[in-house]
Write an enzyme that holds these catalytic residues in place. Sequence first.
Site, short mmCIF file in Angstrom:
data_model
loop_
_atom_site.label_atom_id
_atom_site.label_comp_id
_atom_site.label_asym_id
_atom_site.label_seq_id
_atom_site.Cartn_x
_atom_site.Cartn_y
_atom_site.Cartn_z
CB THR A 196 -7.18 -5.77 9.98
OG1 THR A 196 -7.75 -6.81 9.18
CG2 THR A 196 -7.43 -4.43 9.32
CE LYS B 256 -3.92 -2.17 2.40
NZ LYS B 256 -4.87 -2.05 3.52
CE1 TYR C 257 -9.58 -2.88 0.63
CE2 TYR C 257 -8.94 -0.72 -0.17
CZ TYR C 257 -8.63 -1.90 0.48
OH TYR C 257 -7.36 -2.10 0.98
CD GLU D 202 -9.05 -8.96 -3.58
OE1 GLU D 202 -9.76 -8.64 -2.61
OE2 GLU D 202 -7.89 -9.41 -3.43
NE ARG E 213 -6.34 -12.50 4.91
CZ ARG E 213 -6.99 -11.34 4.94
NH1 ARG E 213 -6.77 -10.42 4.01
NH2 ARG E 213 -7.85 -11.09 5.89
P1 CMP Z 1 -7.31 -4.53 3.85
O1 CMP Z 1 -6.79 -5.90 4.10
O2 CMP Z 1 -6.83 -3.84 2.62
O3 CMP Z 1 -8.91 -4.59 3.80
C1 CMP Z 1 -9.73 -3.50 4.11
C2 CMP Z 1 -8.94 -2.36 4.66
O4 CMP Z 1 -9.70 -1.40 5.36
C3 CMP Z 1 -7.96 -2.87 5.71
O5 CMP Z 1 -6.95 -3.60 5.10
C4 CMP Z 1 -7.56 -1.57 6.39
O6 CMP Z 1 -6.63 -0.84 5.61
C5 CMP Z 1 -8.89 -0.85 6.38
N1 CMP Z 1 -9.64 -1.04 7.63
C6 CMP Z 1 -10.27 -2.14 8.04
N2 CMP Z 1 -10.89 -1.94 9.22
C7 CMP Z 1 -10.64 -0.65 9.54
C8 CMP Z 1 -11.00 0.18 10.62
N3 CMP Z 1 -11.76 -0.28 11.62
N4 CMP Z 1 -10.56 1.44 10.63
C9 CMP Z 1 -9.80 1.91 9.60
N5 CMP Z 1 -9.43 1.18 8.55
C10 CMP Z 1 -9.83 -0.09 8.51
#
Ligand code: CMP
Length: 141
Positions: free
Chosen positions: A97, A15, A55, A132, A91
Amino acid sequence: MSSSSPDERSLVLIKPDAVRRGLVGEILTRFERKGLRIDALEVRTLTGEFADEHYAEHVDKPFYPPLKAFMTGGPLVALVLAGDQVIEVVRGMIGSTDGRKAAAGTVRGDLSLSNRENLVHASDSPDSAKREIALWFPQLG
Ligand code: CMP
């Protein structure tokens, strides 16, 4: 035997925070050292429209507007990784996350302190990977 299992593919995004922080090499090295194969790799800067498509499942969530601003705010590195059970393997390697809670030894656990700017995205299931990869690298179809 793993050598007889067919390779799987995962869409991985390094990212904009990782690019800005000079962590692309560090993150790619981890995947390469694990033995995963890079089937595609490209630097891209996302439009808002493309971020919405990628997304799609998150566009109505409260965290989406700042996530969209972050993901479109600078170049990222998109790649397709391939290998035995690559979706689950990657993963595990990137961690949960929220970088503050991700386990030490994972990319996010070692290098991120944020649940938004968490350095990497990786497909979370075979269905997501298919969708994706078709979106990002239709030529691989
Ligand atoms: P990603 O794996 O790209 O999938 C969704 C993205 O949303 C995650 O990584 C984070 O970058 C973002 N994300 C998910 N949950 C939250 C949250 N509660 N607050 C802010 N960003 C989030």
